[in-house]
Design an enzyme around this catalytic site. Structure first.
Site, PDB file in Angstrom:
ATOM      1  N   CYS A   2      51.431  53.769  14.061  1.00  0.00           N
ATOM      2  CA  CYS A   2      52.675  53.757  14.071  1.00  0.00           C
ATOM      3  C   CYS A   2      53.222  55.219  13.644  1.00  0.00           C
ATOM      4  CB  CYS A   2      53.408  52.881  12.980  1.00  0.00           C
ATOM      5  SG  CYS A   2      52.940  51.209  13.259  1.00  0.00           S
ATOM      6  N   ARG A  27      48.551  59.179  18.224  1.00  0.00           N
ATOM      7  CA  ARG A  27      48.174  58.164  17.148  1.00  0.00           C
ATOM      8  C   ARG A  27      48.075  57.000  17.679  1.00  0.00           C
ATOM      9  NH1 ARG A  27      50.223  60.161  12.031  1.00  0.00           N
ATOM     10  NH2 ARG A  27      50.402  58.234  11.407  1.00  0.00           N
ATOM     11  N   TRP A  77      52.605  50.338  16.582  1.00  0.00           N
ATOM     12  CA  TRP A  77      51.170  49.835  16.931  1.00  0.00           C
ATOM     13  C   TRP A  77      51.207  48.202  16.571  1.00  0.00           C
ATOM     14  CZ3 TRP A  77      46.748  47.958  14.550  1.00  0.00           C
ATOM     15  CH2 TRP A  77      45.669  47.718  15.502  1.00  0.00           C
ATOM     16  N   ASN A 112      56.332  52.077   8.737  1.00  0.00           N
ATOM     17  CA  ASN A 112      55.009  52.153   9.165  1.00  0.00           C
ATOM     18  C   ASN A 112      54.398  51.399   7.862  1.00  0.00           C
ATOM     19  OD1 ASN A 112      55.349  54.036  10.954  1.00  0.00           O
ATOM     20  ND2 ASN A 112      54.472  55.618  10.037  1.00  0.00           N
ATOM     21  N   GLY A 113      53.207  50.554   8.310  1.00  0.00           N
ATOM     22  CA  GLY A 113      52.533  49.847   7.175  1.00  0.00           C
ATOM     23  C   GLY A 113      52.799  48.367   7.514  1.00  0.00           C
ATOM     24  N   GLU A 504      26.960  55.660  17.787  1.00  0.00           N
ATOM     25  CA  GLU A 504      28.049  56.593  18.207  1.00  0.00           C
ATOM     26  C   GLU A 504      28.237  56.393  19.736  1.00  0.00           C
ATOM     27  OE1 GLU A 504      30.678  57.364  16.873  1.00  0.00           O
ATOM     28  OE2 GLU A 504      31.470  59.185  18.033  1.00  0.00           O
ATOM     29  N   LYS A 508      31.375  55.201  21.766  1.00  0.00           N
ATOM     30  CA  LYS A 508      32.396  55.646  22.622  1.00  0.00           C
ATOM     31  C   LYS A 508      32.635  55.133  23.874  1.00  0.00           C
ATOM     32  CE  LYS A 508      33.866  58.355  20.510  1.00  0.00           C
ATOM     33  NZ  LYS A 508      33.658  58.214  19.157  1.00  0.00           N
ATOM     34  N   GLU A 511      34.899  51.888  23.524  1.00  0.00           N
ATOM     35  CA  GLU A 511      36.248  52.314  23.299  1.00  0.00           C
ATOM     36  C   GLU A 511      37.211  52.817  24.501  1.00  0.00           C
ATOM     37  OE1 GLU A 511      36.797  54.714  19.114  1.00  0.00           O
ATOM     38  OE2 GLU A 511      35.607  55.599  20.342  1.00  0.00           O
ATOM     39  N   HIS A 527      13.142  42.178  18.595  1.00  0.00           N
ATOM     40  CA  HIS A 527      13.699  41.292  17.756  1.00  0.00           C
ATOM     41  C   HIS A 527      14.880  40.697  18.389  1.00  0.00           C
ATOM     42  CE1 HIS A 527      10.428  41.945  15.052  1.00  0.00           C
ATOM     43  NE2 HIS A 527      10.710  43.455  15.093  1.00  0.00           N
ATOM     44  N   LYS A 626      44.646  56.100  16.844  1.00  0.00           N
ATOM     45  CA  LYS A 626      43.936  57.274  16.397  1.00  0.00           C
ATOM     46  C   LYS A 626      44.023  57.362  14.937  1.00  0.00           C
ATOM     47  CE  LYS A 626      41.925  61.187  16.729  1.00  0.00           C
ATOM     48  NZ  LYS A 626      40.451  61.093  17.237  1.00  0.00           N
TER      49      LYS A 626
HETATM   50  C1  G6P Z   1      40.197  54.968  14.428  1.00  0.00           C
HETATM   51  C2  G6P Z   1      39.822  56.154  15.536  1.00  0.00           C
HETATM   52  C3  G6P Z   1      38.698  56.679  15.433  1.00  0.00           C
HETATM   53  C4  G6P Z   1      38.018  57.119  13.997  1.00  0.00           C
HETATM   54  C5  G6P Z   1      38.623  55.890  12.845  1.00  0.00           C
HETATM   55  C6  G6P Z   1      38.287  56.362  11.548  1.00  0.00           C
HETATM   56  O1  G6P Z   1      39.395  53.776  14.760  1.00  0.00           O
HETATM   57  O2  G6P Z   1      40.268  55.713  16.717  1.00  0.00           O
HETATM   58  O3  G6P Z   1      38.438  57.787  16.341  1.00  0.00           O
HETATM   59  O4  G6P Z   1      37.022  57.324  13.883  1.00  0.00           O
HETATM   60  O5  G6P Z   1      39.825  55.474  13.002  1.00  0.00           O
HETATM   61  O6  G6P Z   1      39.282  57.269  11.507  1.00  0.00           O
HETATM   62  P1  G6P Z   1      39.438  58.721  10.281  1.00  0.00           P
HETATM   63  O7  G6P Z   1      40.471  59.420  10.405  1.00  0.00           O
HETATM   64  O8  G6P Z   1      39.313  58.123   8.828  1.00  0.00           O
HETATM   65  O9  G6P Z   1      37.932  59.469  10.598  1.00  0.00           O
END
Ligand code: G6P
Length: 631
Positions: A2, A27, A77, A112-113, A504, A508, A511, A527, A626
């Site tokens: 948000c 965001r 959001w 927000n929150g 990672e 990616k 996501e 396993h 984000k």
């Molecule tokens: C969200 C974002 C990710 C990020 C994660 C942690 O899930 O989409 O890209 O890695 O938050 O965010 P931070 O700002 O704490 O690295």
């Protein structure tokens, strides 16, 4: 997640509010809205809301001629209630009684929150005749402020806050006070922007929303409440004591407007992948040698915090992070234990904050976060502090964030603003910061000779050029992406230092392409995951020429023997050749300890091009945000 923008001005502020929402789009959001006090033929609260993009909201605003000098806007959001128009902010209160829903609104509010006690507040307000239009926790605050309003918005908000449990940043105005905006924060960030003429004042959830409008920013602190009128504002702390300008100084914050331009790239994610050589060069700029002062903060609020003293004292490291940042922490564990020989634990912040753990006051608590706002990581830090662990350090990409303010030591990476939801350049910049931390701790413990320091410094200086050479592999990765685009599952394998890179890579891919992807340490193949391997399940293997290569080759044979198709990232000097069911991309060099920072790049490109081939919204993947500012 948000985002908030609000303004009190003498000009029509709607274009500025909508532009602010555009700047907050990165965001992540699923609906948006703007509300003003309209002084047209039918004065009162007016709003436009949309479940499409901010661009659609801008069209609505233009068509309906929504104008006003006082207004608030929001990107939502969804947490409580689906992403539909009636749940989108701003929310209005509209009095009580049977015909309440048709009464003109009085209070307009964005939030927000999460308000945790919204159910009981809703029930109490409904009992008093308030009618709710939405399923949100936010609407409760609008009605609560309305119920407490007696001609003074500030007093009503102040009193409403005493009933709220949870996290919030709010911006609120009342139609009866058309030149007043009130804001408050507890657990979610909020800033004040002072306009160029000194008259216009803004509220926003982050400085980026005001890029190009003002660079004069005041960061509200936890629990602050602000009363704003044209050209004047009054700040109060969490005890509701007046706050002097010296306590919350106006800071000039470099506007990020330039960084938000897309340039020749199709998506921000692609741009950010290609910015990595520069992001790493900037992050390491000025690092002439290994010295603890690199982690001392200029803006340190905690007297006595001194990296040299802390590094000498600590005997272990606890890393707390979420998402991609968690995987950079997992990579750093290998470095910290092999180079600095310091026992290191890495925990997902949302797990750590709620479990019973055994605190060690001599632990260095390291948070990793690109935004510096992630609610779970901030809460995990505070939890560690509450357990008596006061040696805190953050690796963070935002110098002005809550995380940097709350940790005693910091290394601020200089990746620049990251817009794509899937983190790329922030990740490699974090790894650069974590490698420096490893070397500093090794030095503090007497485990870094001058020769070793020189060797590592040379390798780090070479990183931008090495990254550039890896980016040139893009056409080969695109050929892989063509194969992946039609798959629904993928497996990533790595060993040792490259297991977190496999994790990672899988993150990616899932996501942004929505392909189900899992990562395993290759030794675990037999396993469980081997049961999944068929010719329709591509298996990506990160295979640098390190001590584990021969073992990894055995794992690859196990995959081939089951008809699995391998996609291997091999080093220049690794003897693995492409063949039937085996696709090899050869990395330009062998990178030693820094290898994870290079091997992750083709995996970022693979996810990116696979997502493009599948036609997904690469920069704003469904359901993701984000900045995750709620838990
Ligand atoms: C969200 C974002 C990710 C990020 C994660 C942690 O899930 O989409 O890209 O890695 O938050 O965010 P931070 O700002 O704490 O690295």
């Amino acid at each position: 997640m948000c985002g908030i923008v609000g303004a009190v001005s003498t000009r029509n502020i709607v274009p500025v509010l909508v532009q602010g929402l555009e700047r907050l789009e990165y965001r992540g959001y699923d609906s948006c809205g703007v509300a003003v006090y309209a002084q047209d033929a039918t004065p009162g609260l007016k709003r436009a809301r949309s479940t499409a993009r901010v661009a659609e909201l801008a069209e609505q605003v233009a068509t309906t001629h929504l104008e006003g000098t006082l207004g608030i806007a929001h990107t939502r959001w969804a947490t409580h209630g689906a992403p539909v128009v009636h749940n989108a902010h701003p929310h209005f209160s509209h009095g009580t009684g049977l015909d309440a829903a048709s009464k003109p609104g009085r209070i307009a509010l964005v939030h927000n929150g999460i308000i945790e006690n919204h159910d009981e507040l809703r029930a109490a307000l409904q009992a008093r005749g308030y009618v709710f239009d939405s399923q949100t926790d936010t609407e409760v605050i609008a009605h609560l402020v309305d119920s407490l309003y007696d001609g003074d918005l500030f007093e009503a908000v102040k009193s409403a806050l005493t009933h709220l449990h949870g996290a919030y940043a709010i911006a609120v105005f009342c139609k009866d006070e058309p030149q007043r905006l009130v804001g408050a924060r507890a657990g979610s960030p909020l800033i004040l922007g002072v306009g160029k003429d000194g008259q216009e004042l803004f509220l926003a959830s982050d400085a980026m929303a005001l890029a190009g409008v003002t660079d004069q920013i005041v960061y509200l602190e936890e629990g602050d409440l602000i009363d704003m009128q044209l050209g004047k504002y009054w700040l109060f702390d969490k005890a509701r004591k007046p706050v002097s300008p010296a306590q919350r100084p106006v800071k000039t914050v470099v506007a990020h407007s330039g960084a938000a331009e897309l340039g020749p790239y199709r998506h921000y994610m692609q741009k950010e992948i290609f910015e990595q050589p520069r992001a790493i060069a900037d992050t390491l700029e000025g690092v002439e040698g290994i010295t603890p002062e690199l982690f001392d903060q200029q803006m340190n609020h905690q007297p006595g915090a001194n990296a040299a003293r802390v590094f000498a004292q600590i005997d272990s490291v606890l890393i707390l992070a979420c998402g991609t940042s968690y995987y950079s922490g997992c990579t750093a564990k290998y470095w910290l234990e092999s180079i600095a020989k310091i026992p290191t634990q890495v925990e997902v912040a949302s797990e750590y904050r709620y479990r019973d753990s055994v605190p060690n006051p001599n632990t260095l608590v390291v948070t990793i976060t690109q935004s510096g706002e992630t609610a779970d990581t901030l809460a995990a830090l505070r939890h560690a502090q509450s357990l008596g662990m006061h040696h805190t350090l953050t690796i963070c990409n935002v110098a002005t964030s809550a995380m940097v303010r709350e940790c005693s030591l910091a290394y601020v990476t200089r990746a620049g603003v990251e817009i794509g939801v899937a983190s790329t350049k922030a990740f490699t910049a974090q790894l650069a910061g974590l490698f420096l931390l490893t070397l500093c701790l090794a030095q503090a413990k007497g485990r870094l000779s001058d020769a070793e320091e020189q060797r590592h410094m040379k390798a780090m200086r070479h990183l931008p050029a090495a990254l550039q050479a890896v980016l040139a592999l893009e056409p080969q990765v695109m050929a892989w992406a063509d194969d992946f685009a039609s798959c629904e599952n993928a497996l990533f394998l790595g060993r040792g230092l490259h297991y977190p890179i496999a994790l990672e890579g899988a993150l990616k891919l899932k996501e942004i392409s929505y392909i189900h992807a899992e990562a395993y340490p290759a030794g675990e193949l037999k396993h469980g995951p081997l049961a999944l391997v068929t010719s329709s399940m591509p298996v990506v293997t990160v295979a640098p020429n390190d001590a584990l290569l021969e073992k990894l080759k055995s794992n690859m044979h196990e995959v081939r023997a089951r008809g699995g198709v391998l996609y291997v990232l091999a080093d220049a000097d690794t003897r693995i050749e492409s063949g039937e069911g085996l696709h090899v991309i050869r990395m330009p060099e062998h990178y030693g300890e820094l290898s994870p920072m290079l091997h992750v790049v083709p995996l970022q490109l693979l996810a990116y091009h696979t997502a493009c081939a599948r036609g997904t919204d690469v920069d704003k993947p469904r359901n993701l945000a984000k900045s995750v500012t709620v838990e």
